[in-house]
Write a protein that holds these residues in place. Structure first.
Motif, short mmCIF file in Angstrom:
data_model
loop_
_atom_site.label_atom_id
_atom_site.label_comp_id
_atom_site.label_asym_id
_atom_site.label_seq_id
_atom_site.Cartn_x
_atom_site.Cartn_y
_atom_site.Cartn_z
N TYR A 172 -38.38 -15.83 -16.63
CA TYR A 172 -38.61 -17.17 -16.10
C TYR A 172 -40.10 -17.53 -16.11
O TYR A 172 -40.95 -16.71 -15.77
CB TYR A 172 -38.11 -17.29 -14.66
N ASP A 204 -37.40 -23.71 -14.56
CA ASP A 204 -38.03 -23.37 -15.83
C ASP A 204 -37.87 -24.56 -16.78
O ASP A 204 -36.79 -25.14 -16.88
CB ASP A 204 -37.35 -22.12 -16.41
N LYS A 205 -38.94 -24.92 -17.50
CA LYS A 205 -38.89 -26.11 -18.36
C LYS A 205 -37.82 -25.98 -19.44
O LYS A 205 -37.24 -26.99 -19.86
CB LYS A 205 -40.24 -26.36 -19.01
N ASN A 206 -37.53 -24.75 -19.88
CA ASN A 206 -36.54 -24.55 -20.93
C ASN A 206 -35.11 -24.54 -20.40
O ASN A 206 -34.17 -24.42 -21.18
CB ASN A 206 -36.83 -23.25 -21.69
N TYR A 207 -34.96 -24.63 -19.08
CA TYR A 207 -33.63 -24.59 -18.48
C TYR A 207 -33.19 -25.93 -17.92
O TYR A 207 -32.08 -26.09 -17.42
CB TYR A 207 -33.58 -23.53 -17.37
N LEU A 239 -36.01 -16.63 -24.10
CA LEU A 239 -35.65 -18.02 -23.79
C LEU A 239 -36.79 -18.77 -23.09
O LEU A 239 -37.13 -19.89 -23.46
CB LEU A 239 -34.40 -18.06 -22.90
N ALA A 240 -37.35 -18.17 -22.08
CA ALA A 240 -38.37 -18.85 -21.27
C ALA A 240 -39.71 -18.93 -21.98
O ALA A 240 -40.61 -19.60 -21.50
CB ALA A 240 -38.54 -18.15 -19.92
N GLN A 241 -39.86 -18.26 -23.11
CA GLN A 241 -41.14 -18.25 -23.81
C GLN A 241 -41.19 -19.27 -24.94
O GLN A 241 -42.17 -19.35 -25.67
CB GLN A 241 -41.42 -16.85 -24.35
N ARG A 242 -40.12 -20.06 -25.10
CA ARG A 242 -40.15 -21.11 -26.11
C ARG A 242 -41.16 -22.17 -25.74
O ARG A 242 -41.31 -22.50 -24.57
CB ARG A 242 -38.76 -21.75 -26.25
#
Length: 243
Positions: free
Chosen positions: A104, A173-176, A239-242
Protein backbone atom coordinates in the motif's frame (compact mmCIF):
# COMPACT_ATOMS: atom_id res chain seq x y z
CA UNK A 1 -18.21 -58.88 7.01
CA UNK A 2 -18.62 -57.27 3.59
CA UNK A 3 -20.43 -54.34 5.18
CA UNK A 4 -17.65 -54.00 7.74
CA UNK A 5 -15.00 -53.96 5.02
CA UNK A 6 -17.00 -51.36 3.10
CA UNK A 7 -17.19 -49.23 6.24
CA UNK A 8 -13.43 -49.47 6.73
CA UNK A 9 -12.83 -48.53 3.09
CA UNK A 10 -15.06 -45.46 3.36
CA UNK A 11 -13.39 -44.46 6.61
CA UNK A 12 -9.94 -44.87 5.06
CA UNK A 13 -10.83 -42.78 2.02
CA UNK A 14 -12.40 -40.08 4.20
CA UNK A 15 -9.52 -39.89 6.66
CA UNK A 16 -7.52 -37.12 4.92
CA UNK A 17 -10.58 -34.87 4.78
CA UNK A 18 -11.40 -35.59 8.42
CA UNK A 19 -7.84 -34.73 9.46
CA UNK A 20 -7.73 -31.42 7.57
CA UNK A 21 -9.39 -28.72 9.66
CA UNK A 22 -11.12 -25.69 8.22
CA UNK A 23 -9.39 -22.63 9.64
CA UNK A 24 -11.06 -19.25 10.02
CA UNK A 25 -9.47 -16.37 8.12
CA UNK A 26 -10.83 -12.86 8.63
CA UNK A 27 -10.40 -9.73 6.56
CA UNK A 28 -12.10 -6.45 5.63
CA UNK A 29 -13.56 -5.03 2.44
CA UNK A 30 -10.66 -3.33 0.62
CA UNK A 31 -10.93 -3.54 -3.19
CA UNK A 32 -9.16 -4.71 -5.25
CA UNK A 33 -7.35 -6.82 -2.63
CA UNK A 34 -10.42 -7.95 -0.72
CA UNK A 35 -13.77 -7.79 -2.51
CA UNK A 36 -17.15 -9.44 -2.14
CA UNK A 37 -18.56 -11.10 -5.28
CA UNK A 38 -21.75 -13.20 -5.08
CA UNK A 39 -21.32 -13.36 -1.29
CA UNK A 40 -17.82 -14.85 -1.69
CA UNK A 41 -14.66 -13.09 -0.56
CA UNK A 42 -12.44 -12.51 -3.59
CA UNK A 43 -9.76 -10.08 -4.74
CA UNK A 44 -6.04 -9.96 -5.49
CA UNK A 45 -4.69 -10.56 -1.97
CA UNK A 46 -7.43 -13.11 -1.33
CA UNK A 47 -6.14 -15.16 -4.26
CA UNK A 48 -2.69 -15.19 -2.68
CA UNK A 49 -4.09 -16.24 0.69
CA UNK A 50 -6.07 -19.05 -0.91
CA UNK A 51 -2.96 -20.19 -2.79
CA UNK A 52 -0.93 -20.23 0.44
CA UNK A 53 -3.53 -22.31 2.28
CA UNK A 54 -3.89 -24.69 -0.67
CA UNK A 55 -0.11 -25.16 -0.85
CA UNK A 56 -0.09 -25.91 2.88
CA UNK A 57 -2.93 -28.46 2.43
CA UNK A 58 -5.13 -26.50 4.80
CA UNK A 59 -8.73 -25.41 4.32
CA UNK A 60 -9.57 -21.73 4.75
CA UNK A 61 -12.99 -20.27 5.53
CA UNK A 62 -12.55 -16.58 4.68
CA UNK A 63 -14.97 -14.21 6.40
CA UNK A 64 -15.46 -10.49 5.76
CA UNK A 65 -15.96 -8.09 8.70
CA UNK A 66 -15.43 -4.44 9.56
CA UNK A 67 -11.72 -4.07 10.27
CA UNK A 68 -12.08 -3.43 14.02
CA UNK A 69 -14.07 -6.63 14.49
CA UNK A 70 -11.74 -8.72 12.31
CA UNK A 71 -8.72 -7.39 14.20
CA UNK A 72 -10.22 -8.14 17.62
CA UNK A 73 -11.15 -11.68 16.57
CA UNK A 74 -7.61 -12.39 15.42
CA UNK A 75 -6.14 -10.72 18.49
CA UNK A 76 -8.17 -12.74 21.00
CA UNK A 77 -8.83 -16.19 19.47
CA UNK A 78 -6.26 -18.93 18.73
CA UNK A 79 -6.19 -20.32 15.18
CA UNK A 80 -7.73 -17.19 13.71
CA UNK A 81 -5.85 -15.80 10.71
CA UNK A 82 -6.09 -12.26 9.33
CA UNK A 83 -5.03 -10.25 6.27
CA UNK A 84 -3.96 -7.72 5.02
CA UNK A 85 -2.49 -6.32 8.23
CA UNK A 86 0.41 -3.91 8.63
CA UNK A 87 3.15 -5.02 11.04
CA UNK A 88 3.82 -2.52 13.83
CA UNK A 89 5.89 -2.64 17.01
CA UNK A 90 2.68 -2.73 19.06
CA UNK A 91 1.17 -5.59 17.07
CA UNK A 92 4.27 -7.68 16.48
CA UNK A 93 4.22 -9.68 19.73
CA UNK A 94 0.52 -10.56 19.42
CA UNK A 95 0.72 -12.37 16.06
CA UNK A 96 2.66 -14.84 13.95
CA UNK A 97 3.62 -13.02 10.74
CA UNK A 98 3.33 -15.49 7.87
CA UNK A 99 4.11 -13.23 4.91
CA UNK A 100 3.25 -10.12 2.90
CA UNK A 101 0.20 -10.36 0.63
CA UNK A 102 -0.34 -6.68 -0.26
CA UNK A 103 1.49 -3.40 -0.77
CA UNK A 104 0.00 0.00 0.00
CA UNK A 105 1.00 3.59 -0.72
CA UNK A 106 -1.70 5.44 1.14
CA UNK A 107 -2.69 9.05 0.76
CA UNK A 108 -5.44 11.62 1.19
CA UNK A 109 -8.51 11.25 -1.04
CA UNK A 110 -11.06 14.04 -1.55
CA UNK A 111 -14.19 14.63 -3.59
CA UNK A 112 -13.23 15.98 -7.01
CA UNK A 113 -15.80 18.73 -6.52
CA UNK A 114 -13.85 20.09 -3.52
CA UNK A 115 -11.72 22.57 -5.45
CA UNK A 116 -11.09 24.36 -2.15
CA UNK A 117 -8.91 21.46 -0.93
CA UNK A 118 -5.37 21.66 -2.30
CA UNK A 119 -2.82 19.67 -0.32
CA UNK A 120 0.89 19.99 -1.04
CA UNK A 121 2.23 18.59 2.24
CA UNK A 122 1.15 16.22 4.99
CA UNK A 123 1.00 19.05 7.52
CA UNK A 124 -1.45 20.97 5.36
CA UNK A 125 -4.03 18.23 5.81
CA UNK A 126 -4.24 18.88 9.55
CA UNK A 127 -6.83 21.61 8.93
CA UNK A 128 -9.27 19.03 7.53
CA UNK A 129 -11.49 16.36 9.05
CA UNK A 130 -10.35 12.86 8.00
CA UNK A 131 -12.25 9.56 8.20
CA UNK A 132 -10.14 6.54 9.19
CA UNK A 133 -10.98 2.95 10.08
CA UNK A 134 -10.73 2.11 13.79
CA UNK A 135 -7.65 -0.03 14.68
CA UNK A 136 -6.20 0.66 11.24
CA UNK A 137 -2.55 1.71 11.04
CA UNK A 138 -3.58 4.97 9.36
CA UNK A 139 -5.79 5.80 12.35
CA UNK A 140 -2.89 5.26 14.74
CA UNK A 141 -0.32 7.20 12.72
CA UNK A 142 -2.60 10.18 12.04
CA UNK A 143 -3.83 10.37 15.63
CA UNK A 144 -0.25 10.31 16.94
CA UNK A 145 0.63 13.21 14.66
CA UNK A 146 -2.27 15.41 15.69
CA UNK A 147 -4.66 15.12 12.74
CA UNK A 148 -8.40 15.58 13.19
CA UNK A 149 -9.81 12.10 12.66
CA UNK A 150 -13.27 10.53 12.64
CA UNK A 151 -13.24 6.80 13.35
CA UNK A 152 -15.33 4.44 11.21
CA UNK A 153 -15.88 0.68 11.25
CA UNK A 154 -14.71 0.06 7.68
CA UNK A 155 -13.61 1.68 4.41
CA UNK A 156 -17.20 1.61 3.16
CA UNK A 157 -18.28 3.90 5.99
CA UNK A 158 -15.33 6.21 5.36
CA UNK A 159 -16.34 6.67 1.73
CA UNK A 160 -19.96 7.26 2.79
CA UNK A 161 -18.88 10.04 5.18
CA UNK A 162 -16.84 11.61 2.40
CA UNK A 163 -19.76 11.45 -0.03
CA UNK A 164 -22.12 13.02 2.51
CA UNK A 165 -19.71 15.87 3.25
CA UNK A 166 -19.31 14.90 6.92
CA UNK A 167 -15.55 14.64 6.46
CA UNK A 168 -13.16 16.37 4.07
CA UNK A 169 -10.76 13.53 3.38
CA UNK A 170 -10.34 9.78 3.65
CA UNK A 171 -7.28 7.54 3.38
CA UNK A 172 -6.81 5.15 0.46
CA UNK A 173 -4.27 3.99 -2.14
CA UNK A 174 -4.50 5.95 -5.42
CA UNK A 175 -4.42 2.71 -7.42
CA UNK A 176 -7.35 1.27 -5.46
CA UNK A 177 -9.83 4.14 -5.81
CA UNK A 178 -11.29 2.78 -9.07
CA UNK A 179 -11.93 -0.65 -7.54
CA UNK A 180 -13.52 0.90 -4.46
CA UNK A 181 -15.76 3.14 -6.59
CA UNK A 182 -16.87 0.10 -8.60
CA UNK A 183 -17.63 -1.79 -5.37
CA UNK A 184 -19.80 1.13 -4.23
CA UNK A 185 -21.40 1.55 -7.69
CA UNK A 186 -20.08 5.10 -7.92
CA UNK A 187 -18.28 7.00 -10.65
CA UNK A 188 -14.51 6.95 -10.07
CA UNK A 189 -14.31 10.53 -11.36
CA UNK A 190 -16.06 11.73 -8.21
CA UNK A 191 -12.86 11.06 -6.22
CA UNK A 192 -9.39 12.58 -6.48
CA UNK A 193 -6.14 11.48 -4.91
CA UNK A 194 -4.96 14.63 -3.15
CA UNK A 195 -1.53 13.78 -1.71
CA UNK A 196 0.60 10.72 -0.91
CA UNK A 197 1.50 10.17 2.76
CA UNK A 198 5.13 9.17 3.14
CA UNK A 199 4.63 7.57 6.57
CA UNK A 200 1.83 5.33 5.26
CA UNK A 201 3.74 3.22 2.75
CA UNK A 202 3.32 -0.33 4.04
CA UNK A 203 3.07 -4.06 3.43
CA UNK A 204 -0.06 -5.98 4.35
CA UNK A 205 0.57 -9.37 5.98
CA UNK A 206 -1.21 -12.66 6.43
CA UNK A 207 -0.89 -13.19 10.19
CA UNK A 208 -2.17 -15.51 12.91
CA UNK A 209 -3.12 -15.14 16.56
CA UNK A 210 0.02 -15.72 18.62
CA UNK A 211 -1.51 -18.75 20.38
CA UNK A 212 -2.35 -20.55 17.13
CA UNK A 213 -1.18 -24.12 16.54
CA UNK A 214 2.41 -23.84 15.34
CA UNK A 215 1.91 -26.78 12.96
CA UNK A 216 -0.48 -24.62 10.94
CA UNK A 217 1.73 -21.54 11.21
CA UNK A 218 4.86 -23.40 10.09
CA UNK A 219 3.02 -25.09 7.21
CA UNK A 220 1.71 -21.72 6.02
CA UNK A 221 5.12 -20.06 6.28
CA UNK A 222 6.64 -22.83 4.15
CA UNK A 223 3.79 -22.50 1.66
CA UNK A 224 4.24 -18.72 1.53
CA UNK A 225 7.90 -19.18 0.56
CA UNK A 226 6.74 -21.17 -2.47
CA UNK A 227 3.90 -18.84 -3.45
CA UNK A 228 6.08 -15.72 -3.26
CA UNK A 229 8.20 -17.00 -6.17
CA UNK A 230 5.22 -17.09 -8.55
CA UNK A 231 4.39 -14.46 -11.22
CA UNK A 232 0.97 -13.94 -9.62
CA UNK A 233 2.56 -12.96 -6.32
CA UNK A 234 4.86 -10.44 -7.99
CA UNK A 235 1.94 -8.93 -9.93
CA UNK A 236 -0.15 -8.41 -6.79
CA UNK A 237 2.72 -6.92 -4.82
CA UNK A 238 3.42 -4.42 -7.61
CA UNK A 239 -0.17 -3.08 -7.68
CA UNK A 240 0.48 -0.10 -5.42
CA UNK A 241 3.67 0.82 -7.27
CA UNK A 242 1.97 1.64 -10.55
CA UNK A 243 2.42 5.29 -11.61
Amino acid sequence: MNYFRLYLLILFLSWPALCTPTLTVVTELSPPNQTLINNQVAGESTELVKAIFAKANLNANIELYPWARAYNMALKKPNIFIYSMAKTAEREKHFHWIGEVATYQMGFVKLSSRSDINITSNEQAKQYKIAVQRHDLAAQRLTERGYTVVYTSDINKSYQLLMSGKVDLIIDDKNYIAAMAEQLALDEARFSFAHAIDFLTMKGYLAANINSDERYVNALKAAFNEVMSTPKYNAVMMLAQRP
